[in-house]
Design a protein around this motif. Structure first.
Motif, PDB file in Angstrom:
ATOM      1  N   LYS A 121       2.735  -9.956   1.486  1.00 36.84           N
ATOM      2  CA  LYS A 121       1.356  -9.731   1.074  1.00 36.84           C
ATOM      3  C   LYS A 121       0.898  -8.340   1.490  1.00 36.84           C
ATOM      4  O   LYS A 121       1.406  -7.777   2.458  1.00 36.84           O
ATOM      5  CB  LYS A 121       0.444 -10.751   1.736  1.00 36.84           C
ATOM      6  CG  LYS A 121       0.399 -12.078   1.048  1.00 36.84           C
ATOM      7  CD  LYS A 121      -0.633 -12.913   1.738  1.00 36.84           C
ATOM      8  CE  LYS A 121      -0.710 -14.281   1.133  1.00 36.84           C
ATOM      9  NZ  LYS A 121      -1.654 -15.134   1.864  1.00 36.84           N
ATOM     10  N   CYS A 122      -0.099  -7.856   0.777  1.00 33.93           N
ATOM     11  CA  CYS A 122      -0.684  -6.564   1.128  1.00 33.93           C
ATOM     12  C   CYS A 122      -1.715  -6.799   2.242  1.00 33.93           C
ATOM     13  O   CYS A 122      -2.512  -7.731   2.159  1.00 33.93           O
ATOM     14  CB  CYS A 122      -1.344  -5.982  -0.108  1.00 33.93           C
ATOM     15  SG  CYS A 122      -2.274  -4.503   0.215  1.00 33.93           S
ATOM     16  N   PRO A 123      -1.700  -5.984   3.295  1.00 35.61           N
ATOM     17  CA  PRO A 123      -2.701  -6.193   4.349  1.00 35.61           C
ATOM     18  C   PRO A 123      -4.117  -5.927   3.822  1.00 35.61           C
ATOM     19  O   PRO A 123      -4.272  -5.232   2.814  1.00 35.61           O
ATOM     20  CB  PRO A 123      -2.304  -5.189   5.426  1.00 35.61           C
ATOM     21  CG  PRO A 123      -1.335  -4.283   4.831  1.00 35.61           C
ATOM     22  CD  PRO A 123      -0.785  -4.891   3.592  1.00 35.61           C
ATOM     23  N   CYS A 170      -0.997  -8.899   7.640  1.00 32.34           N
ATOM     24  CA  CYS A 170      -0.920  -9.068   6.180  1.00 32.34           C
ATOM     25  C   CYS A 170      -1.661 -10.321   5.713  1.00 32.34           C
ATOM     26  O   CYS A 170      -2.163 -10.356   4.600  1.00 32.34           O
ATOM     27  CB  CYS A 170       0.537  -9.146   5.729  1.00 32.34           C
ATOM     28  SG  CYS A 170       1.353  -7.569   5.829  1.00 32.34           S
TER      29      CYS A 170
END
Lengths: 140, 94
Positions: free
Chosen positions: B2-4, B73
């Motif tokens: 996942k993108c933080p 994240c």
């Protein structure tokens, strides 16, 4: 229709059981049958904890409402930290917990247990009432 | 992966005068700084891991940073709202 419901109807069609027995069996397994829940439903994304004042409690000045939405993925990520605790440190943590009156072994905290808990929480809402506040915990 | 979270939205409001302010904090800058620090310290982390292995602390030292990164994240979506009699605080990672 679940496998069990289908099996009961097949047995009825084959004449192995009577209509009355089939009715009893269907009632016993419930309306949805007993389909196994193998995993947490995909739409369960957040754990919601809501604390609000008890309407029956006497009014006080420091009324607080707290509403926390925690992503389930964050809980999963957090629980992985337990795997980092070395054995001797676990013993020390357990001893410290025991001193506080909590008889719990942190080595028993595993990600699989969390999955089980979250799965159970999906069908369950926890309400705690302590006279002043109400705590409502549920998965959404 | 996942993108933080990129933004931390902070909202504070006062019930009495209906005033409020909203802050959009660019937390991605903090992640960039942390990443730079991690890259700079990575030789030391490897050295610390090698030193810690005989004491049974090798795995924790080595896995600590990836696990912290995993937690960061997954912060996206975390919301905290605290309402008092006269004020409200709202935090949200986006």
């Amino acid at each position: 229709m679940s496998d069990n419901q289908k099996r009961i109807l097949d047995m009825l069609a084959e004449g192995k059981i009577t209509a009355e027995e089939a009715q009893k069996l269907l009632a016993a397994i419930g309306p949805g049958g007993d389909e196994p829940k193998s995993a947490l439903p995909r739409n369960a994304k957040y754990l919601r904890v809501v604390i609000h004042p008890d309407p029956d409690a006497p009014k006080s000045e420091d009324v607080k409402r707290v509403n926390v939405r925690v992503p389930v993925a964050l809980i999963r990520a957090g629980i992985k930290f337990t795997s980092l605790i070395p054995a001797d440190a676990s013993d020390q943590v357990n001893e410290a917990l025991k001193e506080k009156g909590i008889d719990f072994d942190v080595r028993n905290l595993k990600p699989e247990d969390l999955e089980e808990l979250l799965m159970a929480m999906h069908d369950l809402e926890v309400d705690i009432q302590n006279g002043k506040e109400k705590v409502h915990v549920y998965i959404e | 992966m996942k993108c933080p979270p990129l933004i931390l939205r902070l909202k504070m409001s006062k019930t009495a005068d209906h005033g409020h302010f909203v802050l959009w904090l660019p937390v991605f800058i903090a992640w960039l700084i942390l990443a730079a620090i991690f890259i700079a310290l990575s030789p030391l982390i490897i050295l610390a891991t090698l030193v810690a292995v005989p004491f049974d602390w090798g795995k924790p030292v080595l896995l600590f940073v990836p696990l912290v990164f995993n937690v960061i994240c997954n912060l996206r979506g975390l919301e905290i709202k605290i309402e008092k009699k006269d004020s409200t605080l709202f935090l949200s990672f986006r």
